[in-house]
Design an enzyme around this catalytic site. Structure first.
Site, PDB file in Angstrom:
ATOM      1  N   HIS A 260       0.874  -1.201   0.000  1.00  0.00           N
ATOM      2  CA  HIS A 260       0.000   0.000   0.000  1.00  0.00           C
ATOM      3  C   HIS A 260       0.899   1.234   0.000  1.00  0.00           C
ATOM      4  CE1 HIS A 260      -3.862   2.152   1.404  1.00  0.00           C
ATOM      5  NE2 HIS A 260      -2.969   3.095   1.090  1.00  0.00           N
TER       6      HIS A 260
ATOM      7  N   ASP B 185       1.350   2.585   3.515  1.00  0.00           N
ATOM      8  CA  ASP B 185       0.498   3.756   3.302  1.00  0.00           C
ATOM      9  C   ASP B 185       1.317   5.040   3.379  1.00  0.00           C
ATOM     10  OD1 ASP B 185      -1.790   5.187   2.705  1.00  0.00           O
ATOM     11  OD2 ASP B 185      -2.513   5.271   4.766  1.00  0.00           O
TER      12      ASP B 185
HETATM   13  C1  NCD Z   1      -3.581   9.075   1.893  1.00  0.00           C
HETATM   14  C2  NCD Z   1      -3.100  10.108   0.868  1.00  0.00           C
HETATM   15  O1  NCD Z   1      -2.601  11.164   1.280  1.00  0.00           O
HETATM   16  O2  NCD Z   1      -3.207   9.837  -0.335  1.00  0.00           O
HETATM   17  N1  NCD Z   1      -3.631   9.689   3.191  1.00  0.00           N
HETATM   18  C3  NCD Z   1      -3.601   9.056   4.385  1.00  0.00           C
HETATM   19  O3  NCD Z   1      -3.733   9.714   5.407  1.00  0.00           O
HETATM   20  N2  NCD Z   1      -3.451   7.761   4.482  1.00  0.00           N
HETATM   21  C4  NCD Z   1      -4.902   8.537   1.472  1.00  0.00           C
HETATM   22  C5  NCD Z   1      -5.302   7.286   2.199  1.00  0.00           C
HETATM   23  O4  NCD Z   1      -4.692   6.229   2.012  1.00  0.00           O
HETATM   24  O5  NCD Z   1      -6.257   7.335   2.969  1.00  0.00           O
HETATM   25 ZN    ZN Z   2      -3.312   5.102   1.419  1.00  0.00          ZN
END
Ligand code: NCD
Ligand code: ZN
Length: 354
Positions: free
Chosen positions: A17, A256
């Protein structure tokens, strides 16, 4: 393997991710990821979002051009399409043929660049049916968006109101519950009853393993620790650590890492997202070390992701050493800068660079 080593060798991990954005900033963030990981799932929440195979191919070509410019040959981006109310069944078939790794469900308005997301899953039934039948994974941002639901409850409410009904309706659909943040989510994934096939898995970020919600407010507001889904109470962090280090193949690594320029974070209405890519493996190593569970790191980081996505495991190895690494206060991000997770601090574990 001893559980208090000073050096660990493991099959090279992948990041299931990741956000690398587009344009001038991509090169800077891609270099950090490609130093550590062999492959990454590339999130499609660009502006405009990556909704078709054509757009994904063009995005992949731009990623490849950046990799070439960086002189990196050993990194593979895995492309994802952004599900919308109007995604067609035909697009699912084309995506399957084109080797797209999955579709991402963003409930409309849930997070950064999610305005074009799904307003109601009932618009997507035929598409989900097709995904189920061709074995195309659905990656889920698991939060409801109703403003009346408390932000700390949005993931838990999503499980009962959206995810469980979805899985009842499409029991063979492969679902990745992304970036878990709660005990409820960790237990849901752990306990989910599946048929013969492996149909549910989840990613867990380093920040949700290492911090609880106090980190957003310690001594003042800390915008660089703000991400979505937002950090939760300590009891949730403990449940996530337990899940990640349990050896259960339903849980695997997904950072992420979500870069936003310093100015877009340090402002009156700051963006959500933590930049963990700089030393993501060091952060995960710290989390596993805290549990004395180094023996479970390789499964989580390197095996369970490819197994779920039906991709081959990597064969090359990497080494992490217990050698403190200083995390810079800022890093370059195109014309701007970015503040990485743990900026100005040290991380105990680092990658041995070849
Ligand atoms: C992500 C982003 O900035 O694209 N932000 C986050 O806080 N995780 C989007 C996401 O994965 O929710
Ligand atoms: Zn994300």
């Amino acid at each position: 393997m001893s559980n208090s080593p000073t050096q660990i060798e493991l099959i090279q991990p992948d990041d299931w991710h990741l956000h690398i954005r587009d344009g001038a900033v991509m090169k800077d963030v891609l270099a950090d990821t490609a130093r550590q990981f062999a492959r990454a799932i590339i999130m499609p929440n660009l502006k405009p979002p990556v909704t078709t195979v054509g757009l994904a191919k063009a995005y992949k070509a731009r990623i490849q051009a950046n990799l070439n410019a960086l002189g990196i040959s050993a990194f593979t981006p895995l492309m994802i399409l952004y599900l919308t109310d109007t995604t067609s069944v035909d697009e699912v078939r084309k995506a399957k043929d084109a080797g797209i790794a999955g579709f991402k469900l963003y409930p409309a308005g849930a997070t950064t660049n999610s305005d074009a997301g799904v307003s109601d899953l009932k618009h997507c039934h035929a598409v989900l049916e097709e995904m189920q039948s061709v074995g195309m994974p659905l990656l889920v941002h698991g939060e409801v968006t109703s403003p009346e639901i408390d932000i700390f409850d949005r993931e838990a409410v999503f499980i009962d109101s959206v995810l469980e009904p979805l899985r009842q309706h499409f029991p063979e659909l492969k679902v990745v519950f992304e970036h878990l943040t709660t005990k409820q989510a960790a237990h849901y994934v752990r306990d989910a009853i599946i048929g013969g096939k492996n149909t549910i898995a989840a990613t867990i970020t380093p920040q949700h393993l290492l911090m609880n919600r106090n980190a957003i407010f310690s001594g003042g507001i800390r915008p660089h620790n703000y991400c979505l889904p937002v950090l939760k109470r300590e009891e949730h962090r403990v449940a996530l650590l337990e899940a990640a280090t349990s050896g259960n193949p339903r849980f695997f690594l997904g950072t992420d890492s979500a870069p936003h320029a310093k100015g877009a974070k340090e402002t009156a209405c700051g963006c959500a997202g933590c930049y963990s890519a700089f030393n993501a493996l060091g952060l995960y190593a710290e989390a596993f070390e805290s549990q004395g569970k180094f023996d479970k790191l390789e499964g989580f980081a390197s095996f369970f992701g490819p197994d779920f996505y039906s991709l081959p495991r990597n064969t090359q190895k990497i080494t992490l050493v217990k050698q403190a690494q200083n995390i810079p206060a800022e890093l370059p991000l195109g014309d701007a800068t970015i503040v990485p997770l743990r900026a100005g601090e040290t991380i105990a574990w680092s990658l041995v660079e070849n």
